[in-house]
Design a protein around this motif. Structure first.
Motif, PDB file in Angstrom:
ATOM      1  N   LEU A   1     -10.131  75.859  62.532  1.00 50.21           N
ATOM      2  CA  LEU A   1     -10.456  77.107  61.828  1.00 50.21           C
ATOM      3  C   LEU A   1      -9.973  78.343  62.574  1.00 50.21           C
ATOM      4  N   ARG A   2      -9.881  78.241  63.884  1.00 48.71           N
ATOM      5  CA  ARG A   2      -9.371  79.397  64.631  1.00 48.71           C
ATOM      6  C   ARG A   2      -7.924  79.687  64.197  1.00 48.71           C
ATOM      7  N   LEU A   3      -7.143  78.614  64.110  1.00 53.76           N
ATOM      8  CA  LEU A   3      -5.753  78.744  63.679  1.00 53.76           C
ATOM      9  C   LEU A   3      -5.677  79.208  62.220  1.00 53.76           C
ATOM     10  N   ALA A   4      -6.477  78.596  61.367  1.00 60.54           N
ATOM     11  CA  ALA A   4      -6.477  78.999  59.956  1.00 60.54           C
ATOM     12  C   ALA A   4      -6.860  80.469  59.823  1.00 60.54           C
ATOM     13  N   GLY A   5      -7.840  80.902  60.634  1.00 63.71           N
ATOM     14  CA  GLY A   5      -8.273  82.298  60.592  1.00 63.71           C
ATOM     15  C   GLY A   5      -7.149  83.238  60.983  1.00 63.71           C
ATOM     16  N   GLU A   6      -6.377  82.840  61.974  1.00 65.41           N
ATOM     17  CA  GLU A   6      -5.248  83.659  62.414  1.00 65.41           C
ATOM     18  C   GLU A   6      -4.155  83.683  61.346  1.00 65.41           C
ATOM     19  N   ILE A   7      -3.905  82.555  60.716  1.00 67.81           N
ATOM     20  CA  ILE A   7      -2.899  82.507  59.640  1.00 67.81           C
ATOM     21  C   ILE A   7      -3.343  83.424  58.496  1.00 67.81           C
ATOM     22  N   GLN A   8      -4.628  83.394  58.181  1.00 60.82           N
ATOM     23  CA  GLN A   8      -5.158  84.296  57.156  1.00 60.82           C
ATOM     24  C   GLN A   8      -4.917  85.757  57.540  1.00 60.82           C
ATOM     25  N   LYS A   9      -5.230  86.074  58.780  1.00 59.57           N
ATOM     26  CA  LYS A   9      -5.097  87.451  59.262  1.00 59.57           C
ATOM     27  C   LYS A   9      -3.637  87.924  59.177  1.00 59.57           C
ATOM     28  N   ILE A  10      -2.739  87.077  59.649  1.00 62.32           N
ATOM     29  CA  ILE A  10      -1.318  87.424  59.653  1.00 62.32           C
ATOM     30  C   ILE A  10      -0.775  87.475  58.221  1.00 62.32           C
ATOM     31  N   GLY A  11      -1.259  86.581  57.378  1.00 60.11           N
ATOM     32  CA  GLY A  11      -0.856  86.590  55.968  1.00 60.11           C
ATOM     33  C   GLY A  11      -1.253  87.909  55.309  1.00 60.11           C
ATOM     34  N   GLU A  12      -2.471  88.325  55.598  1.00 59.23           N
ATOM     35  CA  GLU A  12      -2.982  89.567  55.019  1.00 59.23           C
ATOM     36  C   GLU A  12      -2.151  90.759  55.499  1.00 59.23           C
ATOM     37  N   LYS A  13      -1.896  90.794  56.807  1.00 63.33           N
ATOM     38  CA  LYS A  13      -1.110  91.879  57.395  1.00 63.33           C
ATOM     39  C   LYS A  13       0.285  91.961  56.791  1.00 63.33           C
ATOM     40  N   SER A  14       0.906  90.796  56.580  1.00 61.57           N
ATOM     41  CA  SER A  14       2.287  90.794  56.095  1.00 61.57           C
ATOM     42  C   SER A  14       2.313  90.731  54.563  1.00 61.57           C
ATOM     43  N   ASN A  15       1.134  90.815  53.969  1.00 59.60           N
ATOM     44  CA  ASN A  15       1.017  90.834  52.516  1.00 59.60           C
ATOM     45  C   ASN A  15       1.686  89.618  51.870  1.00 59.60           C
TER      46      ASN A  15
ATOM     47  N   GLU B   1     -12.631  67.330  54.339  1.00 59.44           N
ATOM     48  CA  GLU B   1     -13.170  68.008  53.156  1.00 59.44           C
ATOM     49  C   GLU B   1     -13.817  69.350  53.505  1.00 59.44           C
ATOM     50  N   ASP B   2     -14.658  69.364  54.531  1.00 56.53           N
ATOM     51  CA  ASP B   2     -15.312  70.620  54.916  1.00 56.53           C
ATOM     52  C   ASP B   2     -14.279  71.670  55.292  1.00 56.53           C
ATOM     53  N   PHE B   3     -13.260  71.232  56.001  1.00 58.84           N
ATOM     54  CA  PHE B   3     -12.206  72.154  56.434  1.00 58.84           C
ATOM     55  C   PHE B   3     -11.495  72.754  55.219  1.00 58.84           C
ATOM     56  N   VAL B   4     -11.128  71.892  54.292  1.00 63.59           N
ATOM     57  CA  VAL B   4     -10.417  72.356  53.096  1.00 63.59           C
ATOM     58  C   VAL B   4     -11.298  73.298  52.282  1.00 63.59           C
ATOM     59  N   ARG B   5     -12.576  72.983  52.157  1.00 65.88           N
ATOM     60  CA  ARG B   5     -13.491  73.862  51.416  1.00 65.88           C
ATOM     61  C   ARG B   5     -13.565  75.245  52.056  1.00 65.88           C
ATOM     62  N   GLU B   6     -13.586  75.282  53.365  1.00 65.75           N
ATOM     63  CA  GLU B   6     -13.647  76.562  54.068  1.00 65.75           C
ATOM     64  C   GLU B   6     -12.346  77.357  53.848  1.00 65.75           C
ATOM     65  N   VAL B   7     -11.218  76.702  54.069  1.00 62.30           N
ATOM     66  CA  VAL B   7      -9.932  77.411  53.976  1.00 62.30           C
ATOM     67  C   VAL B   7      -9.611  77.798  52.525  1.00 62.30           C
ATOM     68  N   ALA B   8     -10.207  77.087  51.589  1.00 65.58           N
ATOM     69  CA  ALA B   8     -10.012  77.417  50.169  1.00 65.58           C
ATOM     70  C   ALA B   8     -10.417  78.861  49.883  1.00 65.58           C
ATOM     71  N   GLY B   9     -11.307  79.398  50.696  1.00 64.20           N
ATOM     72  CA  GLY B   9     -11.760  80.773  50.499  1.00 64.20           C
ATOM     73  C   GLY B   9     -10.876  81.814  51.164  1.00 64.20           C
ATOM     74  N   TYR B  10      -9.858  81.385  51.879  1.00 67.73           N
ATOM     75  CA  TYR B  10      -8.964  82.322  52.567  1.00 67.73           C
ATOM     76  C   TYR B  10      -7.864  82.752  51.596  1.00 67.73           C
ATOM     77  N   GLN B  11      -7.865  84.019  51.275  1.00 69.77           N
ATOM     78  CA  GLN B  11      -7.010  84.482  50.182  1.00 69.77           C
ATOM     79  C   GLN B  11      -5.513  84.467  50.484  1.00 69.77           C
ATOM     80  N   ASN B  12      -5.140  84.514  51.741  1.00 70.58           N
ATOM     81  CA  ASN B  12      -3.715  84.554  52.075  1.00 70.58           C
ATOM     82  C   ASN B  12      -3.185  83.218  52.570  1.00 70.58           C
ATOM     83  N   ILE B  13      -3.950  82.165  52.290  1.00 62.53           N
ATOM     84  CA  ILE B  13      -3.500  80.817  52.634  1.00 62.53           C
ATOM     85  C   ILE B  13      -3.520  79.960  51.379  1.00 62.53           C
ATOM     86  N   ARG B  14      -2.459  79.198  51.199  1.00 65.25           N
ATOM     87  CA  ARG B  14      -2.430  78.219  50.108  1.00 65.25           C
ATOM     88  C   ARG B  14      -2.322  76.832  50.749  1.00 65.25           C
TER      89      ARG B  14
END
Ligand SMILES: *Cc1c(COP(=O)(O)O)cnc(C)c1O
Length: 233
Positions: A103-117, A143-156
């Motif tokens: 999740l730390r990595l996913a969180g960073e990908i989300q952050k960078i995705g958001e920044k770079s639009n 499953e838990d991981f996917v459910r969490e990352v599903a809420g990250y708007q800049n990650i598919r």
């Protein structure tokens, strides 16, 4: 014909035959040529053979090669273990990040995705054989991981990736590939908001044909195309 040209022909033929055995269409499977440690000139030999998808496992190497080869229409994949502080280099370079397992990595990908639009495409790496030397989430954590990352708007979340054990007989990995496919199908069946996965990145030089028979959509072949890697790290 160079060795690399010959190898590519062989790999292409084997992929086609594995697709036929499995009753799958050839265009369901994409070959990623794993070019880690290989020189730009070597990569260009593969480009000459119409290979335009390459995988690298180190961010610096990926960035450098993508710059050196910017005149070619190459699709780059980040397939190796990724540190959160390197994510910032990837948005304009990597088409797909195969190796997301925390999740730390996913969180960073989300952050960078958001920044770079941008919405960044990822695969969730699964440690299907529970090897303590390997990266990836244990099956029961996926499953838990996917459910969490599903809420990250800049990650598919496009699908799953695995690196199964190194085996001499590829049949020994068939059950792991089957399990990977089942995990993806089961997760899709849960109808999690934002989650519809279709990519299975599995199969390397030693076992890509079996992986294709069991549903791989991306195979990552290094040695089978470029020969043995120099031991430089
Ligand atoms: C190196 C590597 C490959 C390619 O391995 P080969 O056995 O040389 O085909 C595939 N996937 C990952 C993640 C790798 O690091």
């Amino acid at each position: 014909m160079t060795e690399i040209q010959k190898n590519i022909k062989i790999v292409e033929k084997r992929i086609t035959e594995a697709c036929e055995r499995a009753g799958r269409s050839r265009d369901e499977v994409k070959l990623i040529a794993v070019s880690k440690t290989m020189l730009v000139e070597t990569i260009l030999e593969a480009v000459k053979e119409n290979i335009f998808v390459f995988g690298e496992n180190k961010v610096q190497e990926l960035v450098k090669k993508s710059e050196d080869l910017k005149d070619y229409d190459i699709e780059w994949h980040m397939i190796g273990h990724l540190q959160a502080n390197k994510v910032k280099y990837l948005p304009n370079i990597a088409t797909l990040i195969h190796s997301v397992d925390n999740l730390r990595l996913a969180g960073e990908i989300q952050k960078i995705g958001e920044k770079s639009n941008k919405i960044l495409d990822i695969l969730v790496q699964v440690n299907i054989a529970k090897e303590n030397t390997k990266f990836g989430l244990l099956t029961e954590k996926v499953e838990d991981f996917v459910r969490e990352v599903a809420g990250y708007q800049n990650i598919r979340v496009k699908g799953l990736m695995t690196v199964p054990p190194f085996v001499r007989n590829s049949e020994e990995n068939r059950h792991y590939f089957k399990k990977m496919k089942k995990i993806m199908v089961d997760l899709n069946d849960k109808n999690i908001d934002n989650i519809s996965m279709s990519v299975l990145s599995m199969g390397m030089t030693g076992d890509y044909e079996v992986a294709i028979e069991e549903g791989a959509t991306l195979v990552r072949v290094g040695t089978g195309i470029f020969g043995e890697r120099p031991y430089l790290k």
